[in-house]
Enzyme design. Sequence first.
Site, mmCIF file in Angstrom:
data_model
loop_
_atom_site.group_PDB
_atom_site.id
_atom_site.type_symbol
_atom_site.label_atom_id
_atom_site.label_comp_id
_atom_site.label_asym_id
_atom_site.label_seq_id
_atom_site.Cartn_x
_atom_site.Cartn_y
_atom_site.Cartn_z
ATOM 1 N N LYS A 11 0.839 -1.201 0.000
ATOM 2 C CA LYS A 11 0.000 0.000 0.000
ATOM 3 C C LYS A 11 0.881 1.261 0.000
ATOM 4 C CE LYS A 11 -3.898 -2.207 2.459
ATOM 5 N NZ LYS A 11 -4.745 -2.093 3.692
ATOM 6 N N TYR A 51 -12.514 -2.687 -2.992
ATOM 7 C CA TYR A 51 -13.041 -2.670 -1.622
ATOM 8 C C TYR A 51 -14.574 -2.631 -1.582
ATOM 9 C CZ TYR A 51 -8.433 -2.079 0.586
ATOM 10 O OH TYR A 51 -7.142 -2.266 1.055
ATOM 11 N N ASN A 125 -1.778 -0.034 7.240
ATOM 12 C CA ASN A 125 -1.225 -1.335 7.626
ATOM 13 C C ASN A 125 -0.368 -1.989 6.524
ATOM 14 O OD1 ASN A 125 -3.369 -1.939 6.005
ATOM 15 N ND2 ASN A 125 -4.569 -2.991 7.573
ATOM 16 N N HIS A 128 -1.896 -5.256 1.668
ATOM 17 C CA HIS A 128 -3.177 -5.952 1.517
ATOM 18 C C HIS A 128 -2.885 -7.401 1.162
ATOM 19 C CE1 HIS A 128 -7.207 -7.046 0.141
ATOM 20 N NE2 HIS A 128 -6.592 -7.636 -0.876
ATOM 21 N N GLU A 139 -9.904 -10.842 -6.797
ATOM 22 C CA GLU A 139 -8.903 -9.771 -6.724
ATOM 23 C C GLU A 139 -7.778 -9.975 -7.736
ATOM 24 O OE1 GLU A 139 -7.754 -9.614 -2.608
ATOM 25 O OE2 GLU A 139 -9.707 -8.829 -1.979
HETATM 26 N N1 UDP Z 1 -9.638 -0.586 7.773
HETATM 27 C C1 UDP Z 1 -9.674 0.548 8.574
HETATM 28 N N2 UDP Z 1 -10.416 0.527 9.723
HETATM 29 C C2 UDP Z 1 -11.114 -0.587 10.116
HETATM 30 C C3 UDP Z 1 -11.068 -1.731 9.307
HETATM 31 C C4 UDP Z 1 -10.333 -1.705 8.140
HETATM 32 O O1 UDP Z 1 -9.048 1.548 8.257
HETATM 33 O O2 UDP Z 1 -11.763 -0.551 11.183
HETATM 34 C C5 UDP Z 1 -8.858 -0.576 6.514
HETATM 35 C C6 UDP Z 1 -7.512 -1.265 6.654
HETATM 36 O O3 UDP Z 1 -6.542 -0.556 5.870
HETATM 37 C C7 UDP Z 1 -7.792 -2.640 6.085
HETATM 38 C C8 UDP Z 1 -8.762 -2.310 4.957
HETATM 39 O O4 UDP Z 1 -9.577 -1.253 5.502
HETATM 40 O O5 UDP Z 1 -6.624 -3.293 5.639
HETATM 41 C C9 UDP Z 1 -9.645 -3.443 4.488
HETATM 42 O O6 UDP Z 1 -10.354 -3.957 5.596
HETATM 43 P P1 UDP Z 1 -10.547 -5.527 5.809
HETATM 44 O O7 UDP Z 1 -11.560 -5.712 6.885
HETATM 45 O O8 UDP Z 1 -10.806 -6.199 4.499
HETATM 46 O O9 UDP Z 1 -9.120 -5.983 6.401
HETATM 47 P P2 UDP Z 1 -7.917 -6.786 5.708
HETATM 48 O O10 UDP Z 1 -8.520 -7.865 4.854
HETATM 49 O O11 UDP Z 1 -7.119 -5.791 4.900
HETATM 50 O O12 UDP Z 1 -7.127 -7.341 6.857
HETATM 51 MG MG MG Z 2 -10.016 -7.827 3.417
#
Ligand code: UDP
Ligand code: MG
Length: 155
Positions: A11, A51, A125, A128, A139
């Site tokens: 990212k 997303y 974080n 992805h 994806e």
């Molecule tokens: N995210 C955030 N706040 C939250 C949950 C998710 O900013 O409370 C962001 C974070 O960057 C995350 C992305 O949204 O990686 C996608 O969320 P997901 O639940 O799919 O998590 P991931 O699969 O990336 O672990």
């Molecule tokens: Mg996810």
Amino acid sequence: MAIQQTLILIKPDGLKRRLTGLSIDRLDASGLEMVAARVVSVSDALAREHYKSLSDKPFFANLIRYIRGEFHGFKDSRVLALVYRGEDAIKRVRAIAGATNPEQAEPGTLRGSFGRITTEGQFENVIHASSDPADAEREVALWFKPEEILAAPQG
Ligand code: UDP
Ligand code: MG
């Protein structure tokens, strides 16, 4: 256990903080194979499609801004998109990435070591990683054309 392909995005925070090589090192050390790579300028449409299952979340608008590089000063948004392939690849890459919330991610995972939560509450974080086989298939097809992915060895 099945051979899987999984999508990884380094990212904008990962690129800006020069964590690209370190992230690839961890992925390569897993023994999984890199089978596609592309630097991508993320359009608004691509970000929203990627997303789309989170479109009703309160953090969605800022998530789109984040993945497009708006918080990291990129005039042209950019991420590094990768596909890794191998036995149980989806779970293994998720384990290297760590939990979504950087404060809950295990130390030693990419998110545990390098993720942060901004004062606005955005999870930055670093990486992805596809979360399950259906997501991974969707994806990989969204970010890569079939001919951009190294063909699986025959036989
Ligand atoms: N995210 C955030 N706040 C939250 C949950 C998710 O900013 O409370 C962001 C974070 O960057 C995350 C992305 O949204 O990686 C996608 O969320 P997901 O639940 O799919 O998590 P991931 O699969 O990336 O672990
Ligand atoms: Mg996810």
